[in-house]
Design a protein around this motif. Structure first.
Motif, short mmCIF file in Angstrom:
data_model
loop_
_atom_site.label_atom_id
_atom_site.label_comp_id
_atom_site.label_asym_id
_atom_site.label_seq_id
_atom_site.Cartn_x
_atom_site.Cartn_y
_atom_site.Cartn_z
N CYS A 178 0.84 -1.20 0.00
CA CYS A 178 0.00 0.00 0.00
C CYS A 178 0.87 1.25 0.00
O CYS A 178 2.09 1.19 0.21
CB CYS A 178 -0.92 0.01 1.22
N ALA A 179 0.22 2.38 -0.23
CA ALA A 179 0.90 3.67 -0.13
C ALA A 179 1.07 4.05 1.33
O ALA A 179 0.34 3.59 2.21
CB ALA A 179 0.10 4.74 -0.88
N ALA A 180 2.04 4.92 1.60
CA ALA A 180 2.34 5.30 2.98
C ALA A 180 1.14 5.95 3.65
O ALA A 180 0.88 5.72 4.84
CB ALA A 180 3.55 6.24 3.01
N GLU A 181 0.35 6.74 2.89
CA GLU A 181 -0.78 7.44 3.50
C GLU A 181 -1.95 6.50 3.82
O GLU A 181 -2.86 6.88 4.56
CB GLU A 181 -1.28 8.56 2.58
N ASP A 182 -1.93 5.28 3.26
CA ASP A 182 -3.02 4.33 3.51
C ASP A 182 -2.66 3.29 4.56
O ASP A 182 -3.53 2.53 4.99
CB ASP A 182 -3.40 3.61 2.21
N ALA A 183 -1.41 3.23 4.96
CA ALA A 183 -0.96 2.17 5.86
C ALA A 183 -1.68 2.23 7.20
O ALA A 183 -2.08 1.20 7.76
CB ALA A 183 0.55 2.26 6.05
N ARG A 184 -1.87 3.45 7.74
CA ARG A 184 -2.49 3.56 9.06
C ARG A 184 -3.94 3.09 9.03
O ARG A 184 -4.39 2.38 9.94
CB ARG A 184 -2.42 5.01 9.53
N GLU A 185 -4.70 3.46 7.99
CA GLU A 185 -6.11 3.06 7.91
C GLU A 185 -6.24 1.54 7.77
O GLU A 185 -7.09 0.92 8.42
CB GLU A 185 -6.78 3.76 6.73
N ALA A 209 -12.07 -17.26 11.22
CA ALA A 209 -10.61 -17.21 11.39
C ALA A 209 -10.25 -16.05 12.29
O ALA A 209 -11.02 -15.09 12.45
CB ALA A 209 -9.92 -17.07 10.03
N THR A 210 -9.07 -16.13 12.88
CA THR A 210 -8.56 -15.10 13.78
C THR A 210 -7.42 -14.36 13.08
O THR A 210 -6.54 -14.98 12.49
CB THR A 210 -8.05 -15.71 15.09
N ILE A 211 -7.45 -13.03 13.16
CA ILE A 211 -6.38 -12.19 12.62
C ILE A 211 -5.46 -11.78 13.76
O ILE A 211 -5.92 -11.26 14.77
CB ILE A 211 -6.94 -10.95 11.91
N GLU A 212 -4.17 -12.00 13.59
CA GLU A 212 -3.21 -11.63 14.63
C GLU A 212 -1.87 -11.30 13.99
O GLU A 212 -1.70 -11.44 12.77
CB GLU A 212 -3.06 -12.76 15.65
N ASP A 213 -0.94 -10.88 14.83
CA ASP A 213 0.43 -10.59 14.39
C ASP A 213 0.44 -9.61 13.22
O ASP A 213 1.08 -9.84 12.20
CB ASP A 213 1.14 -11.89 14.02
N VAL A 214 -0.29 -8.50 13.38
CA VAL A 214 -0.35 -7.47 12.34
C VAL A 214 0.79 -6.48 12.58
O VAL A 214 0.92 -5.93 13.67
CB VAL A 214 -1.70 -6.74 12.37
N PHE A 215 1.61 -6.27 11.56
CA PHE A 215 2.68 -5.28 11.71
C PHE A 215 3.01 -4.69 10.34
O PHE A 215 2.77 -5.30 9.29
CB PHE A 215 3.93 -5.89 12.35
N LEU A 216 3.58 -3.50 10.38
CA LEU A 216 3.92 -2.76 9.17
C LEU A 216 5.43 -2.75 9.01
O LEU A 216 6.17 -2.51 9.96
CB LEU A 216 3.38 -1.33 9.25
N ALA A 217 5.89 -3.03 7.79
CA ALA A 217 7.33 -3.02 7.50
C ALA A 217 7.54 -2.34 6.16
O ALA A 217 6.68 -2.39 5.28
CB ALA A 217 7.89 -4.43 7.49
N GLU A 218 8.70 -1.73 6.02
CA GLU A 218 9.05 -1.09 4.76
C GLU A 218 9.68 -2.13 3.84
O GLU A 218 10.69 -2.76 4.18
CB GLU A 218 10.03 0.06 4.99
N ASN A 219 9.06 -2.34 2.69
CA ASN A 219 9.56 -3.32 1.74
C ASN A 219 10.64 -2.67 0.87
O ASN A 219 10.36 -2.09 -0.17
CB ASN A 219 8.42 -3.85 0.87
N ASP A 220 11.88 -2.74 1.36
CA ASP A 220 12.97 -2.09 0.65
C ASP A 220 13.82 -3.09 -0.15
O ASP A 220 14.92 -2.76 -0.61
CB ASP A 220 13.87 -1.33 1.63
N SER A 221 13.33 -4.33 -0.30
CA SER A 221 14.09 -5.32 -1.07
C SER A 221 14.04 -4.97 -2.55
O SER A 221 12.99 -4.62 -3.10
CB SER A 221 13.52 -6.72 -0.83
N GLU A 222 15.17 -5.07 -3.21
CA GLU A 222 15.27 -4.78 -4.63
C GLU A 222 15.71 -6.02 -5.38
O GLU A 222 16.49 -6.83 -4.87
CB GLU A 222 16.27 -3.64 -4.87
N PRO A 223 15.20 -6.21 -6.59
CA PRO A 223 15.64 -7.37 -7.38
C PRO A 223 17.12 -7.25 -7.72
O PRO A 223 17.63 -6.17 -8.02
CB PRO A 223 14.76 -7.29 -8.63
N VAL A 224 17.81 -8.37 -7.63
CA VAL A 224 19.24 -8.40 -7.92
C VAL A 224 19.44 -8.85 -9.36
O VAL A 224 19.18 -10.01 -9.71
CB VAL A 224 19.98 -9.35 -6.95
#
Length: 492
Positions: A178-185, A209-224
């Motif tokens: 998602c975009a940075a401005e949408d991550a919080r919502e 089902a149960t939703i758990e372990d929700v966290f936000l991370a920056e996906n900075d991986s680049e293809p090699v």
């Protein structure tokens, strides 16, 4: 690009129906499609009373434009606690060799991208995680149930049908790009949904089902993009259109779609390819109609391109935006140069096994989150134990109330328990619905342990700090026990 991670644990079997199977059967996908979670979040917003406008931001950007991508949730490797990925179609093993589950030896898996081994080979299917030359193969557990539809009193014949569903207790990890401005919502919506209903047959005990372990991370991986060939792996099915606008699961359509991201590939740039096709569809619960069916390239398909034909910009665009259509639903997810080894030492992992935990020193924020997860699990365990205690008590049900009549009340309670905020009004509403009907007389005459059933139901109210969910589970457990006891007495 911010990436929102979450974990789904099935509390009930899940029926996420694919297009395969016989007419009288439903076969679930071996994963949770991204479209399912996208629909669940839209439903959560609607239940909050929010009007959604698909033609305007932020709703369009969140759910409809493809700027936000809900990737498929794949089964978790319980040892590494990682999201698995579909096995590439180029992975094979020796054909007549025992699998690792049939012997004590690890299994040798070869990647045909780097050459074909001697002897006959057989494809490796399922999901896997890799670490260097080590691979863990994970197969999804399934549950096969046979259901019957009884003939109605007005005539007609009954039907026998089969559900091939995902077994409960399994965990799946999904991601939302998602975009940075949408991550919080999106984080707010996910963390606010303790439970979610997935797929079909929800009133028959499927889908919670149960939703758990929700966290936000920056996906900075680049293809090699190194000195070797570029290996493109499809991590989900891809719906592709060729230059004429026709849906075509072919090599030509794949190259055409890849070129839309800034590359200029041709058939001469292809060193090898391992492609398979499938049919994809879907179901729109708002319209109560199936989505159009489309042929697509199957997940696990592999394309090997000559070195120097793919730019870094094009590869990053494939990863960020996906390829083909319906990328917002999880289609078109790719990996670039994920397959780095010619041979793996593979072991088979029991998906129902418990993860290996180690003593770690957690940061303050992580420790708070861990305590919250443990408290929730403790509360759920206590709730189940509490219901079990009451289900063991021997209540006697007297009167002419039939099993089907009692099952209607239990079904209403079960439907209420699947809601995020169950209410005790389900009991009074049920009694109001049957007032003046034949069932009303049966409930009025029925007695439980010598007390009128209606009076007993009215007395079952939560204490000051007792959750409503616990009371409803207690009522259901008592009714189930009384129903079984009545059946045993009738048999004698």
């Amino acid at each position: 690009m911010p990436t929102l991670h979450y974990r789904l644990t099935l509390d009930e079997p899940a029926l996420l129906t694919s297009l395969y199977g016989e007419p009288n059967s439903s076969v679930s996908y071996p994963y949770v499609p991204g479209a399912t979670m996208r629909g669940a979040l839209i439903g959560a917003l609607l239940r909050q009373g929010k009007a959604i406008n698909p033609a305007a931001d932020p709703d369009q950007r969140l759910f409809f434009s493809g700027a936000t991508r809900f990737l498929n949730a794949y089964v978790v490797d319980p040892v590494k606690d990682m999201r698995t990925l579909p096995c590439p179609l180029s992975w094979v093993r020796e054909k007549h060799l025992l699998t690792q589950s049939e012997s004590d030896q690890a299994l040798a898996v070869y990647d045909l991208v780097y050459g074909r081994p001697d002897g006959q080979t057989k494809g490796v299917r399922g999901f896997a995680t890799t670490a260097g030359r080590e691979a863990s193969l994970v197969q999804v557990e399934r549950r096969l149930n046979v259901h019957t539809e009884r003939p109605r009193s007005g005539g007609g014949e009954g039907t026998v049908y089969r559900y091939d569903a995902l077994e409960r207790g399994q965990s799946f990890r999904g991601m939302i790009l998602c975009a940075a401005e949408d991550a919080r919502e999106l984080t707010r919506l996910l963390t606010g949904m303790e439970t979610v209903m997935l797929g079909g047959a929800r009133s028959a005990g499927y889908g919670r089902a149960t939703i758990e372990d929700v966290f936000l991370a920056e996906n900075d991986s680049e293809p090699v993009i190194d000195a070797g060939p570029v290996i493109l792996t499809l991590l989900s099915d891809a719906i592709l259109r060729d230059a004429d606008g026709q849906v075509q699961p072919s090599l030509a359509a794949l190259l055409y779609v890849l070129n839309l991201h800034g590359s200029s590939l041709s058939a001469a740039d292809v060193e090898a390819y391992f492609l398979d096709t499938t049919i994809v569809g879907g179901f729109n619960r708002k319209w109560n109609l199936p989505l159009p069916q489309s042929p697509s390239l199957a997940m696990g398909s592999v394309l090997v391109l000559r070195h120097g034909t793919v730019s870094q910009v094009a590869a990053e665009s494939w990863l960020r935006a996906g390829i083909g259509e319906r990328c917002e639903d999880g289609f078109g997810e790719v990996a670039v140069n994920w397959q780095q080894e010619s041979q793996y030492r593979a072991i088979t992992i029991d998906v129902m096994a418990q993860p290996i935990t180690a003593l770690l020193e957690l940061a303050d924020s992580s420790a708070v989150l861990w305590d919250r997860i443990q408290s929730r699990r403790t509360a759920q365990t206590a709730l189940l134990e509490h219901a079990a205690i009451f289900s063991d008590q021997c209540y006697r049900l007297q009167g002419d109330l039939t099993r089907s009549g009692l099952a209607r009340l239990r079904q209403s309670i079960a439907d209420e328990l699947r809601k995020e905020g169950p209410s005790m009004s389900v009991i009074s509403n049920f009694l109001k619905d049957i007032k003046g009907k034949h069932a009303d007389r049966k409930y009025s005459e029925a007695r439980i342990d010598g007390k009128p059933l209606k009076e007993w139901l009215d007395e079952q109210q939560p204490a000051a700090t007792e959750p409503v969910r616990r009371v409803l589970k207690r009522i259901d457990a008592v009714l189930e026990n009384a129903q079984k006891a009545s059946k045993r007495r009738g048999a004698r």
